[in-house]
Design a protein around this motif. Structure first.
Motif, PDB file in Angstrom:
ATOM      1  N   PHE A  11       0.824  -1.201   0.000  1.00  0.00           N
ATOM      2  CA  PHE A  11       0.000   0.000   0.000  1.00  0.00           C
ATOM      3  C   PHE A  11       0.860   1.254   0.000  1.00  0.00           C
ATOM      4  O   PHE A  11       0.634   2.183  -0.780  1.00  0.00           O
ATOM      5  CB  PHE A  11      -0.934   0.018   1.211  1.00  0.00           C
ATOM      6  CG  PHE A  11      -1.626   1.349   1.395  1.00  0.00           C
ATOM      7  CD1 PHE A  11      -2.661   1.725   0.554  1.00  0.00           C
ATOM      8  CD2 PHE A  11      -1.217   2.234   2.376  1.00  0.00           C
ATOM      9  CE1 PHE A  11      -3.288   2.949   0.696  1.00  0.00           C
ATOM     10  CE2 PHE A  11      -1.825   3.458   2.527  1.00  0.00           C
ATOM     11  CZ  PHE A  11      -2.871   3.817   1.694  1.00  0.00           C
ATOM     12  N   ILE A  38      -3.474  -4.943  -3.235  1.00  0.00           N
ATOM     13  CA  ILE A  38      -4.359  -3.792  -3.083  1.00  0.00           C
ATOM     14  C   ILE A  38      -5.789  -4.266  -2.861  1.00  0.00           C
ATOM     15  O   ILE A  38      -6.514  -3.753  -1.993  1.00  0.00           O
ATOM     16  CB  ILE A  38      -4.259  -2.879  -4.318  1.00  0.00           C
ATOM     17  CG1 ILE A  38      -2.890  -2.197  -4.350  1.00  0.00           C
ATOM     18  CG2 ILE A  38      -5.381  -1.837  -4.312  1.00  0.00           C
ATOM     19  CD1 ILE A  38      -2.641  -1.393  -5.592  1.00  0.00           C
ATOM     20  N   GLU A  42      -8.229  -3.597   0.370  1.00  0.00           N
ATOM     21  CA  GLU A  42      -9.549  -2.978   0.263  1.00  0.00           C
ATOM     22  C   GLU A  42     -10.642  -3.877   0.831  1.00  0.00           C
ATOM     23  O   GLU A  42     -11.611  -3.389   1.411  1.00  0.00           O
ATOM     24  CB  GLU A  42      -9.821  -2.615  -1.195  1.00  0.00           C
ATOM     25  CG  GLU A  42      -8.911  -1.493  -1.696  1.00  0.00           C
ATOM     26  CD  GLU A  42      -9.161  -1.127  -3.132  1.00  0.00           C
ATOM     27  OE1 GLU A  42      -8.912   0.040  -3.485  1.00  0.00           O
ATOM     28  OE2 GLU A  42      -9.603  -2.002  -3.912  1.00  0.00           O
ATOM     29  N   ARG A  43     -10.477  -5.197   0.688  1.00  0.00           N
ATOM     30  CA  ARG A  43     -11.457  -6.102   1.294  1.00  0.00           C
ATOM     31  C   ARG A  43     -11.423  -5.989   2.818  1.00  0.00           C
ATOM     32  O   ARG A  43     -12.459  -6.035   3.476  1.00  0.00           O
ATOM     33  CB  ARG A  43     -11.173  -7.547   0.857  1.00  0.00           C
ATOM     34  CG  ARG A  43     -11.600  -7.853  -0.577  1.00  0.00           C
ATOM     35  CD  ARG A  43     -11.659  -9.349  -0.817  1.00  0.00           C
ATOM     36  NE  ARG A  43     -10.373 -10.001  -0.607  1.00  0.00           N
ATOM     37  CZ  ARG A  43      -9.441 -10.149  -1.544  1.00  0.00           C
ATOM     38  NH1 ARG A  43      -9.653  -9.662  -2.765  1.00  0.00           N
ATOM     39  NH2 ARG A  43      -8.318 -10.767  -1.290  1.00  0.00           N
ATOM     40  N   PRO A  48     -12.885   1.205  -0.868  1.00  0.00           N
ATOM     41  CA  PRO A  48     -11.745   1.378  -1.786  1.00  0.00           C
ATOM     42  C   PRO A  48     -10.699   2.327  -1.216  1.00  0.00           C
ATOM     43  O   PRO A  48     -11.027   3.335  -0.596  1.00  0.00           O
ATOM     44  CB  PRO A  48     -12.394   1.952  -3.046  1.00  0.00           C
ATOM     45  CG  PRO A  48     -13.649   2.592  -2.572  1.00  0.00           C
ATOM     46  CD  PRO A  48     -14.128   1.772  -1.420  1.00  0.00           C
ATOM     47  N   LEU A  49      -9.453   1.967  -1.408  1.00  0.00           N
ATOM     48  CA  LEU A  49      -8.342   2.826  -1.019  1.00  0.00           C
ATOM     49  C   LEU A  49      -7.829   3.645  -2.200  1.00  0.00           C
ATOM     50  O   LEU A  49      -7.145   4.652  -1.998  1.00  0.00           O
ATOM     51  CB  LEU A  49      -7.188   1.978  -0.461  1.00  0.00           C
ATOM     52  CG  LEU A  49      -7.527   1.149   0.774  1.00  0.00           C
ATOM     53  CD1 LEU A  49      -6.363   0.232   1.118  1.00  0.00           C
ATOM     54  CD2 LEU A  49      -7.854   2.053   1.943  1.00  0.00           C
ATOM     55  N   ARG A  51      -8.858   5.125  -6.300  1.00  0.00           N
ATOM     56  CA  ARG A  51      -9.739   5.282  -7.460  1.00  0.00           C
ATOM     57  C   ARG A  51      -8.863   5.121  -8.695  1.00  0.00           C
ATOM     58  O   ARG A  51      -7.844   5.785  -8.823  1.00  0.00           O
ATOM     59  CB  ARG A  51     -10.397   6.663  -7.465  1.00  0.00           C
ATOM     60  CG  ARG A  51     -11.308   6.940  -6.287  1.00  0.00           C
ATOM     61  CD  ARG A  51     -12.031   8.263  -6.484  1.00  0.00           C
ATOM     62  NE  ARG A  51     -12.823   8.599  -5.291  1.00  0.00           N
ATOM     63  CZ  ARG A  51     -12.374   9.395  -4.321  1.00  0.00           C
ATOM     64  NH1 ARG A  51     -11.168   9.916  -4.397  1.00  0.00           N
ATOM     65  NH2 ARG A  51     -13.143   9.659  -3.281  1.00  0.00           N
ATOM     66  N   THR A  60      -8.248   7.420  -2.415  1.00  0.00           N
ATOM     67  CA  THR A  60      -9.528   7.858  -1.887  1.00  0.00           C
ATOM     68  C   THR A  60      -9.299   8.577  -0.561  1.00  0.00           C
ATOM     69  O   THR A  60      -8.174   8.637  -0.048  1.00  0.00           O
ATOM     70  CB  THR A  60     -10.455   6.657  -1.651  1.00  0.00           C
ATOM     71  OG1 THR A  60      -9.855   5.821  -0.647  1.00  0.00           O
ATOM     72  CG2 THR A  60     -10.664   5.861  -2.939  1.00  0.00           C
ATOM     73  N   GLY A  63      -7.891   6.158   1.823  1.00  0.00           N
ATOM     74  CA  GLY A  63      -6.490   5.905   1.521  1.00  0.00           C
ATOM     75  C   GLY A  63      -5.588   7.017   2.014  1.00  0.00           C
ATOM     76  O   GLY A  63      -4.487   6.767   2.530  1.00  0.00           O
TER      77      GLY A  63
END
Length: 474
Positions: A11, A38, A42-43, A48-49, A51, A60, A63
Protein backbone atom coordinates in the motif's frame (compact mmCIF):
# COMPACT_ATOMS: atom_id res chain seq x y z
CA UNK A 1 -7.63 -5.59 12.15
CA UNK A 2 -4.92 -8.03 11.10
CA UNK A 3 -2.81 -6.30 8.45
CA UNK A 4 0.53 -7.81 7.53
CA UNK A 5 3.64 -5.72 7.05
CA UNK A 6 3.79 -6.95 3.46
CA UNK A 7 0.34 -5.54 2.77
CA UNK A 8 1.27 -2.24 4.32
CA UNK A 9 4.45 -2.17 2.25
CA UNK A 10 2.48 -2.67 -0.95
CA UNK A 11 0.00 0.00 0.00
CA UNK A 12 2.67 2.51 0.99
CA UNK A 13 4.67 1.83 -2.18
CA UNK A 14 1.69 2.72 -4.37
CA UNK A 15 0.60 5.61 -2.17
CA UNK A 16 4.15 6.97 -2.00
CA UNK A 17 4.29 7.07 -5.79
CA UNK A 18 1.02 8.98 -5.88
CA UNK A 19 1.95 11.30 -3.02
CA UNK A 20 5.31 12.42 -4.38
CA UNK A 21 4.91 12.17 -8.16
CA UNK A 22 3.04 15.46 -8.12
CA UNK A 23 3.51 16.33 -11.78
CA UNK A 24 1.79 13.33 -13.31
CA UNK A 25 -0.21 11.72 -10.47
CA UNK A 26 -0.20 8.63 -12.68
CA UNK A 27 0.53 4.98 -12.03
CA UNK A 28 0.09 1.84 -14.12
CA UNK A 29 -1.02 -1.09 -11.98
CA UNK A 30 0.02 -4.04 -14.10
CA UNK A 31 1.75 -6.43 -11.70
CA UNK A 32 -0.81 -9.09 -10.66
CA UNK A 33 0.70 -9.49 -7.20
CA UNK A 34 0.45 -5.77 -6.53
CA UNK A 35 -3.14 -5.62 -7.72
CA UNK A 36 -3.98 -8.62 -5.55
CA UNK A 37 -2.45 -7.02 -2.48
CA UNK A 38 -4.36 -3.79 -3.08
CA UNK A 39 -7.56 -5.80 -3.48
CA UNK A 40 -6.82 -7.66 -0.24
CA UNK A 41 -6.30 -4.39 1.59
CA UNK A 42 -9.55 -2.98 0.26
CA UNK A 43 -11.46 -6.10 1.29
CA UNK A 44 -10.13 -5.78 4.83
CA UNK A 45 -11.15 -2.14 5.06
CA UNK A 46 -14.47 -2.70 3.33
CA UNK A 47 -13.94 0.37 1.17
CA UNK A 48 -11.75 1.38 -1.79
CA UNK A 49 -8.34 2.83 -1.02
CA UNK A 50 -7.68 3.88 -4.63
CA UNK A 51 -9.74 5.28 -7.46
CA UNK A 52 -8.39 3.99 -10.76
CA UNK A 53 -9.21 3.59 -14.41
CA UNK A 54 -7.17 2.23 -17.30
CA UNK A 55 -4.40 4.78 -16.91
CA UNK A 56 -4.82 6.83 -13.76
CA UNK A 57 -5.05 6.11 -10.06
CA UNK A 58 -5.47 8.29 -6.99
CA UNK A 59 -6.04 7.80 -3.30
CA UNK A 60 -9.53 7.86 -1.89
CA UNK A 61 -10.24 9.79 1.31
CA UNK A 62 -9.76 6.59 3.33
CA UNK A 63 -6.49 5.90 1.52
CA UNK A 64 -5.23 9.40 2.36
CA UNK A 65 -5.99 8.82 6.04
CA UNK A 66 -4.29 5.41 6.03
CA UNK A 67 -1.12 6.70 4.37
CA UNK A 68 0.60 8.27 7.43
CA UNK A 69 -0.27 5.21 9.52
CA UNK A 70 1.22 2.90 6.91
CA UNK A 71 4.33 5.04 6.66
CA UNK A 72 4.91 5.21 10.39
CA UNK A 73 4.26 1.49 10.87
CA UNK A 74 6.68 0.49 8.14
CA UNK A 75 9.42 2.97 8.93
CA UNK A 76 9.22 2.11 12.62
CA UNK A 77 9.56 -1.57 11.79
CA UNK A 78 12.50 -0.86 9.48
CA UNK A 79 14.18 1.14 12.24
CA UNK A 80 13.86 -1.75 14.66
CA UNK A 81 15.05 -4.33 12.12
CA UNK A 82 18.13 -2.20 11.40
CA UNK A 83 18.68 -1.65 15.11
CA UNK A 84 18.21 -5.34 15.87
CA UNK A 85 20.71 -6.44 13.24
CA UNK A 86 23.34 -4.25 14.87
CA UNK A 87 22.81 -6.16 18.12
CA UNK A 88 24.55 -9.22 16.68
CA UNK A 89 27.90 -7.60 17.31
CA UNK A 90 26.89 -6.99 20.91
CA UNK A 91 26.00 -10.59 21.64
CA UNK A 92 22.20 -10.51 21.36
CA UNK A 93 20.87 -11.99 18.16
CA UNK A 94 17.50 -10.84 16.91
CA UNK A 95 15.72 -12.74 14.19
CA UNK A 96 12.97 -11.43 11.95
CA UNK A 97 10.15 -13.88 11.28
CA UNK A 98 7.52 -12.53 8.90
CA UNK A 99 6.24 -9.35 10.48
CA UNK A 100 7.38 -10.28 13.99
CA UNK A 101 10.70 -9.70 15.69
CA UNK A 102 11.83 -12.25 18.21
CA UNK A 103 14.78 -11.92 20.57
CA UNK A 104 16.93 -15.03 21.06
CA UNK A 105 20.19 -15.84 22.76
CA UNK A 106 21.42 -18.95 20.92
CA UNK A 107 24.36 -21.12 21.74
CA UNK A 108 27.79 -20.32 20.27
CA UNK A 109 27.51 -23.19 17.75
CA UNK A 110 24.31 -21.93 16.12
CA UNK A 111 24.84 -21.34 12.38
CA UNK A 112 25.52 -17.75 11.42
CA UNK A 113 25.67 -16.59 15.04
CA UNK A 114 28.41 -14.38 16.41
CA UNK A 115 29.32 -15.52 19.93
CA UNK A 116 29.65 -13.08 22.78
CA UNK A 117 32.81 -11.02 22.33
CA UNK A 118 35.63 -12.04 24.61
CA UNK A 119 37.29 -9.25 26.55
CA UNK A 120 39.94 -9.22 29.19
CA UNK A 121 39.14 -8.46 32.78
CA UNK A 122 40.60 -8.61 36.27
CA UNK A 123 41.31 -11.93 37.91
CA UNK A 124 43.23 -15.03 36.93
CA UNK A 125 42.99 -16.44 33.41
CA UNK A 126 44.05 -19.93 32.39
CA UNK A 127 45.16 -20.66 28.84
CA UNK A 128 43.84 -17.32 27.58
CA UNK A 129 40.26 -18.02 28.75
CA UNK A 130 38.11 -15.08 29.80
CA UNK A 131 37.57 -14.46 33.48
CA UNK A 132 34.34 -16.17 34.66
CA UNK A 133 32.93 -13.01 36.20
CA UNK A 134 33.53 -11.07 32.97
CA UNK A 135 31.71 -13.80 31.03
CA UNK A 136 28.79 -13.56 33.43
CA UNK A 137 28.67 -9.78 33.06
CA UNK A 138 28.75 -10.09 29.26
CA UNK A 139 25.98 -12.65 29.38
CA UNK A 140 23.85 -10.40 31.59
CA UNK A 141 24.40 -7.45 29.26
CA UNK A 142 23.45 -9.57 26.26
CA UNK A 143 20.31 -10.81 27.97
CA UNK A 144 19.33 -7.23 28.81
CA UNK A 145 19.87 -6.19 25.20
CA UNK A 146 17.64 -9.07 24.17
CA UNK A 147 14.92 -7.92 26.56
CA UNK A 148 15.25 -4.39 25.19
CA UNK A 149 14.78 -5.73 21.67
CA UNK A 150 11.60 -7.48 22.77
CA UNK A 151 10.27 -4.29 24.34
CA UNK A 152 10.95 -2.38 21.14
CA UNK A 153 9.14 -5.13 19.22
CA UNK A 154 6.07 -4.73 21.39
CA UNK A 155 6.10 -0.97 20.92
CA UNK A 156 6.44 -1.17 17.13
CA UNK A 157 3.77 -3.85 16.78
CA UNK A 158 1.45 -1.56 18.72
CA UNK A 159 2.03 1.14 16.13
CA UNK A 160 1.54 -1.30 13.28
CA UNK A 161 -1.81 -2.47 14.66
CA UNK A 162 -3.39 0.98 14.48
CA UNK A 163 -6.94 0.69 13.22
CA UNK A 164 -8.16 2.80 10.30
CA UNK A 165 -10.13 5.97 11.03
CA UNK A 166 -13.84 5.46 11.29
CA UNK A 167 -16.57 7.69 9.88
CA UNK A 168 -16.69 11.18 11.34
CA UNK A 169 -19.36 13.84 11.38
CA UNK A 170 -19.00 16.71 8.91
CA UNK A 171 -16.55 19.27 10.25
CA UNK A 172 -15.26 22.66 9.19
CA UNK A 173 -12.84 22.43 6.26
CA UNK A 174 -9.10 22.53 6.86
CA UNK A 175 -6.43 23.70 4.42
CA UNK A 176 -3.18 21.72 4.66
CA UNK A 177 0.03 23.37 3.43
CA UNK A 178 2.64 20.63 3.10
CA UNK A 179 6.42 20.62 2.85
CA UNK A 180 7.01 24.19 4.04
CA UNK A 181 10.78 24.60 4.45
CA UNK A 182 11.45 26.33 7.76
CA UNK A 183 15.22 25.82 8.11
CA UNK A 184 18.20 24.69 6.04
CA UNK A 185 20.91 23.57 8.44
CA UNK A 186 24.43 22.76 7.27
CA UNK A 187 23.85 19.02 7.83
CA UNK A 188 20.83 16.91 6.94
CA UNK A 189 19.20 19.04 4.26
CA UNK A 190 16.16 21.29 4.46
CA UNK A 191 13.69 20.79 7.31
CA UNK A 192 9.97 20.92 6.62
CA UNK A 193 6.66 21.22 8.38
CA UNK A 194 3.02 20.70 7.42
CA UNK A 195 0.63 23.47 8.45
CA UNK A 196 -3.06 22.71 9.07
CA UNK A 197 -5.18 25.87 8.83
CA UNK A 198 -8.88 25.95 9.78
CA UNK A 199 -11.06 27.78 7.28
CA UNK A 200 -13.67 30.34 8.14
CA UNK A 201 -12.17 31.22 11.55
CA UNK A 202 -12.17 34.95 12.34
CA UNK A 203 -9.07 36.61 13.70
CA UNK A 204 -5.57 35.23 14.21
CA UNK A 205 -5.60 31.53 15.02
CA UNK A 206 -3.66 30.16 18.00
CA UNK A 207 -0.91 27.72 17.04
CA UNK A 208 -0.04 24.27 18.36
CA UNK A 209 3.29 22.77 17.29
CA UNK A 210 3.38 18.94 17.22
CA UNK A 211 6.77 17.25 17.75
CA UNK A 212 6.78 13.49 17.02
CA UNK A 213 8.76 10.88 18.92
CA UNK A 214 11.16 8.29 17.58
CA UNK A 215 14.07 8.14 20.02
CA UNK A 216 15.61 11.26 18.43
CA UNK A 217 16.51 8.94 15.55
CA UNK A 218 13.47 9.58 13.42
CA UNK A 219 11.00 12.46 13.56
CA UNK A 220 8.59 11.81 10.71
CA UNK A 221 5.65 14.06 9.99
CA UNK A 222 2.38 12.16 10.19
CA UNK A 223 3.55 10.10 13.17
CA UNK A 224 1.05 11.18 15.75
CA UNK A 225 -2.62 11.78 16.48
CA UNK A 226 -5.01 13.07 13.83
CA UNK A 227 -4.03 16.75 14.01
CA UNK A 228 -6.64 17.93 11.53
CA UNK A 229 -9.58 16.20 13.18
CA UNK A 230 -8.59 16.80 16.79
CA UNK A 231 -7.50 20.44 16.63
CA UNK A 232 -7.48 22.17 13.24
CA UNK A 233 -11.18 21.51 12.76
CA UNK A 234 -11.75 23.23 16.10
CA UNK A 235 -10.00 26.46 15.26
CA UNK A 236 -6.31 25.85 15.95
CA UNK A 237 -3.51 26.15 13.43
CA UNK A 238 -1.51 22.92 13.74
CA UNK A 239 2.14 22.60 12.70
CA UNK A 240 3.51 19.07 12.20
CA UNK A 241 7.28 19.54 12.50
CA UNK A 242 10.28 17.36 11.66
CA UNK A 243 13.76 17.70 13.14
CA UNK A 244 17.15 16.16 12.45
CA UNK A 245 17.90 12.59 13.41
CA UNK A 246 20.66 11.94 15.92
CA UNK A 247 22.17 9.77 13.19
CA UNK A 248 22.66 12.96 11.18
CA UNK A 249 23.55 15.46 13.90
CA UNK A 250 24.20 15.08 17.62
CA UNK A 251 22.75 17.14 20.42
CA UNK A 252 21.85 20.06 20.53
CA UNK A 253 20.91 20.07 16.83
CA UNK A 254 17.40 18.75 17.59
CA UNK A 255 16.64 21.61 19.99
CA UNK A 256 17.97 24.14 17.50
CA UNK A 257 15.67 22.69 14.83
CA UNK A 258 12.44 22.90 16.82
CA UNK A 259 13.31 26.42 17.96
CA UNK A 260 13.81 27.38 14.33
CA UNK A 261 10.35 25.99 13.55
CA UNK A 262 8.71 28.20 16.18
CA UNK A 263 10.59 31.26 14.95
CA UNK A 264 9.54 30.48 11.37
CA UNK A 265 5.88 30.26 12.36
CA UNK A 266 6.09 33.66 13.98
CA UNK A 267 7.80 35.05 10.88
CA UNK A 268 4.83 34.00 8.70
CA UNK A 269 2.14 34.69 11.30
CA UNK A 270 0.70 37.76 9.61
CA UNK A 271 0.68 36.12 6.17
CA UNK A 272 -0.92 32.88 7.42
CA UNK A 273 -3.34 34.35 9.93
CA UNK A 274 -1.54 32.96 13.00
CA UNK A 275 -1.54 34.40 16.51
CA UNK A 276 2.16 34.93 17.22
CA UNK A 277 1.42 35.58 20.90
CA UNK A 278 -0.36 32.27 21.44
CA UNK A 279 1.91 29.36 20.53
CA UNK A 280 1.72 26.02 22.30
CA UNK A 281 3.84 22.93 21.82
CA UNK A 282 2.92 19.26 22.21
CA UNK A 283 5.23 16.28 21.83
CA UNK A 284 5.48 12.59 22.60
CA UNK A 285 8.54 10.69 23.86
CA UNK A 286 11.58 12.37 22.28
CA UNK A 287 9.19 15.04 21.02
CA UNK A 288 7.91 15.54 24.57
CA UNK A 289 11.50 15.99 25.74
CA UNK A 290 12.04 18.70 23.10
CA UNK A 291 8.68 20.32 23.88
CA UNK A 292 9.70 20.67 27.54
CA UNK A 293 13.04 22.18 26.56
CA UNK A 294 11.32 24.67 24.23
CA UNK A 295 9.30 25.93 27.18
CA UNK A 296 12.28 26.05 29.55
CA UNK A 297 14.96 27.62 27.31
CA UNK A 298 12.99 30.21 25.35
CA UNK A 299 14.86 33.13 26.91
CA UNK A 300 18.33 31.66 26.43
CA UNK A 301 20.06 33.11 23.33
CA UNK A 302 22.82 30.48 23.58
CA UNK A 303 20.33 27.71 22.81
CA UNK A 304 18.78 29.19 19.68
CA UNK A 305 21.20 27.84 17.07
CA UNK A 306 21.52 29.32 13.59
CA UNK A 307 18.42 27.87 11.91
CA UNK A 308 17.17 31.21 10.59
CA UNK A 309 14.53 33.83 11.48
CA UNK A 310 16.73 35.20 14.24
CA UNK A 311 14.55 38.26 14.73
CA UNK A 312 11.70 36.22 16.18
CA UNK A 313 11.17 34.53 19.55
CA UNK A 314 11.10 30.78 20.10
CA UNK A 315 9.18 31.07 23.38
CA UNK A 316 5.95 29.12 23.82
CA UNK A 317 2.97 29.84 26.04
CA UNK A 318 1.88 26.29 26.95
CA UNK A 319 3.39 22.81 26.68
CA UNK A 320 2.10 19.23 26.70
CA UNK A 321 4.81 16.67 27.40
CA UNK A 322 3.81 13.09 26.64
CA UNK A 323 6.14 10.62 28.44
CA UNK A 324 9.33 12.42 27.40
CA UNK A 325 12.70 11.83 29.09
CA UNK A 326 13.40 14.67 31.51
CA UNK A 327 16.73 13.72 33.12
CA UNK A 328 19.02 11.69 30.87
CA UNK A 329 21.47 11.13 33.73
CA UNK A 330 18.94 9.02 35.63
CA UNK A 331 16.98 7.19 32.93
CA UNK A 332 18.39 3.78 33.85
CA UNK A 333 17.92 4.47 37.54
CA UNK A 334 14.27 5.43 36.92
CA UNK A 335 13.33 2.47 34.73
CA UNK A 336 10.62 0.08 35.84
CA UNK A 337 11.57 -3.54 36.59
CA UNK A 338 12.19 -5.21 33.25
CA UNK A 339 12.52 -1.88 31.44
CA UNK A 340 15.07 -0.82 28.84
CA UNK A 341 18.64 -0.22 30.03
CA UNK A 342 20.32 2.49 27.95
CA UNK A 343 23.92 2.93 29.05
CA UNK A 344 25.01 -0.59 28.06
CA UNK A 345 23.79 -0.29 24.48
CA UNK A 346 25.30 1.92 21.73
CA UNK A 347 22.00 1.65 19.82
CA UNK A 348 19.97 3.17 22.67
CA UNK A 349 18.35 6.56 21.98
CA UNK A 350 20.22 8.56 24.68
CA UNK A 351 23.56 7.08 23.58
CA UNK A 352 22.79 8.04 19.98
CA UNK A 353 21.67 11.55 20.94
CA UNK A 354 24.80 12.37 22.91
CA UNK A 355 27.32 10.31 20.94
CA UNK A 356 28.07 8.02 23.89
CA UNK A 357 26.78 6.80 27.26
CA UNK A 358 25.45 9.39 29.67
CA UNK A 359 27.92 8.23 32.30
CA UNK A 360 30.79 9.32 30.04
CA UNK A 361 29.13 12.65 29.16
CA UNK A 362 27.51 13.90 32.37
CA UNK A 363 27.77 17.57 31.40
CA UNK A 364 26.19 17.05 28.00
CA UNK A 365 23.53 14.78 29.51
CA UNK A 366 22.66 17.50 32.03
CA UNK A 367 22.43 20.12 29.28
CA UNK A 368 20.06 17.86 27.32
CA UNK A 369 17.82 17.30 30.38
CA UNK A 370 14.78 19.54 30.90
CA UNK A 371 15.09 19.36 34.69
CA UNK A 372 18.44 21.15 34.44
CA UNK A 373 16.78 24.21 32.91
CA UNK A 374 14.04 24.74 35.50
CA UNK A 375 15.10 27.93 37.23
CA UNK A 376 11.92 29.93 37.74
CA UNK A 377 8.26 30.15 36.70
CA UNK A 378 7.77 28.75 33.20
CA UNK A 379 4.92 28.29 30.74
CA UNK A 380 2.13 26.02 32.05
CA UNK A 381 2.87 22.30 31.68
CA UNK A 382 0.60 19.31 31.17
CA UNK A 383 2.68 16.15 31.68
CA UNK A 384 1.25 12.71 30.87
CA UNK A 385 2.94 9.36 31.52
CA UNK A 386 1.81 5.75 31.62
CA UNK A 387 2.66 3.98 34.87
CA UNK A 388 3.54 0.81 32.90
CA UNK A 389 6.04 2.52 30.56
CA UNK A 390 9.04 0.23 30.04
CA UNK A 391 10.86 2.54 27.61
CA UNK A 392 10.89 5.74 29.69
CA UNK A 393 10.22 5.17 33.38
CA UNK A 394 7.32 7.23 34.79
CA UNK A 395 9.64 8.62 37.48
CA UNK A 396 11.16 10.77 34.73
CA UNK A 397 7.96 12.80 34.51
CA UNK A 398 7.75 12.95 38.29
CA UNK A 399 11.23 14.54 38.36
CA UNK A 400 10.11 17.32 36.03
CA UNK A 401 6.87 17.88 37.92
CA UNK A 402 8.75 18.20 41.23
CA UNK A 403 11.25 20.63 39.70
CA UNK A 404 8.44 22.79 38.31
CA UNK A 405 6.69 22.68 41.69
CA UNK A 406 9.86 23.87 43.40
CA UNK A 407 10.21 26.74 40.92
CA UNK A 408 6.64 27.94 41.45
CA UNK A 409 5.43 27.03 37.97
CA UNK A 410 1.98 25.82 37.02
CA UNK A 411 2.08 22.10 36.17
CA UNK A 412 -0.25 19.13 36.01
CA UNK A 413 1.04 15.56 36.08
CA UNK A 414 -1.36 12.89 34.83
CA UNK A 415 -0.37 9.33 35.69
CA UNK A 416 -2.19 7.01 33.26
CA UNK A 417 -2.83 3.67 34.92
CA UNK A 418 -1.90 0.59 32.92
CA UNK A 419 -0.61 2.57 29.94
CA UNK A 420 2.74 1.85 28.35
CA UNK A 421 4.79 3.97 25.97
CA UNK A 422 3.39 5.61 22.86
CA UNK A 423 -0.32 6.22 23.51
CA UNK A 424 -0.13 9.56 21.63
CA UNK A 425 1.53 7.98 18.58
CA UNK A 426 -1.69 6.49 17.21
CA UNK A 427 -5.40 7.19 17.31
CA UNK A 428 -5.82 4.85 20.29
CA UNK A 429 -7.25 7.56 22.55
CA UNK A 430 -10.14 8.01 20.14
CA UNK A 431 -10.90 4.29 19.97
CA UNK A 432 -10.55 2.91 23.47
CA UNK A 433 -12.55 3.55 26.65
CA UNK A 434 -11.20 6.43 28.77
CA UNK A 435 -8.14 5.31 30.73
CA UNK A 436 -8.13 5.85 34.52
CA UNK A 437 -5.63 8.39 35.82
CA UNK A 438 -4.37 10.10 38.93
CA UNK A 439 -3.93 13.86 38.54
CA UNK A 440 -1.41 15.98 40.46
CA UNK A 441 -1.44 19.78 40.16
CA UNK A 442 0.79 22.57 41.42
CA UNK A 443 0.43 26.34 41.07
CA UNK A 444 2.70 29.00 42.55
CA UNK A 445 4.38 26.39 44.74
CA UNK A 446 1.08 25.11 46.19
CA UNK A 447 -0.06 21.55 45.52
CA UNK A 448 -3.66 20.47 45.28
CA UNK A 449 -4.64 17.01 46.57
CA UNK A 450 -4.23 14.19 44.04
CA UNK A 451 -7.52 13.28 42.41
CA UNK A 452 -8.78 10.52 40.12
CA UNK A 453 -9.54 11.26 36.50
CA UNK A 454 -9.71 9.78 33.02
CA UNK A 455 -7.60 10.27 29.92
CA UNK A 456 -9.41 11.17 26.72
CA UNK A 457 -8.36 13.00 23.58
CA UNK A 458 -10.23 16.05 24.89
CA UNK A 459 -7.88 16.51 27.85
CA UNK A 460 -5.12 18.05 25.73
CA UNK A 461 -7.57 20.31 23.90
CA UNK A 462 -9.05 21.60 27.16
CA UNK A 463 -5.54 22.42 28.41
CA UNK A 464 -4.73 24.41 25.27
CA UNK A 465 -8.17 26.04 25.32
CA UNK A 466 -7.47 27.35 28.80
CA UNK A 467 -4.05 28.78 27.98
CA UNK A 468 -4.19 29.78 24.30
CA UNK A 469 -7.73 30.99 23.61
CA UNK A 470 -7.57 34.28 25.49
CA UNK A 471 -9.16 36.27 22.66
CA UNK A 472 -10.31 33.34 20.51
CA UNK A 473 -13.97 32.43 20.22
CA UNK A 474 -15.47 29.23 18.81
Amino acid sequence: MDLTVQQLRYFAAVAHELHFARAAQRLHISAPSLSQQIAALERRFGAPLFRRDARHVELTELGRELLPMAHRSITALDEVVSWAQERRAGGAVVRVVGSRIGSVLPGPDAPGVHPLPERSGPGPAVGGSVNARTRADDRADAEQRGRSATLMQTYVEGLASTSPPGPTAPAPPVTVLRDLVFSEPATGGGLRLDLYLPEGVPGPRPVIVWLPGGGWQRAARGMGPHLGRLFAQRGYAMADVEYRSSRTALWPAQLHDVKAAVRYLRSVAQHRGLDAERVGVWGSSAGGHLAALLALTGGDPAGEGDGGHAGYSSEVQAVVDGYGPTDLRHMDEDRLPGGVVNDIDPASPPWGLLGGPTTDRPGLAAHASPVSHVSGPAAPFLILHGDADLLVGPKQSRRLFEALHGAGSEATLVSVHGAGHGFFNTDALERTPPLPTTVHTTRCGERTPARPGVLTSGLVERFFDHHLRRHFSD
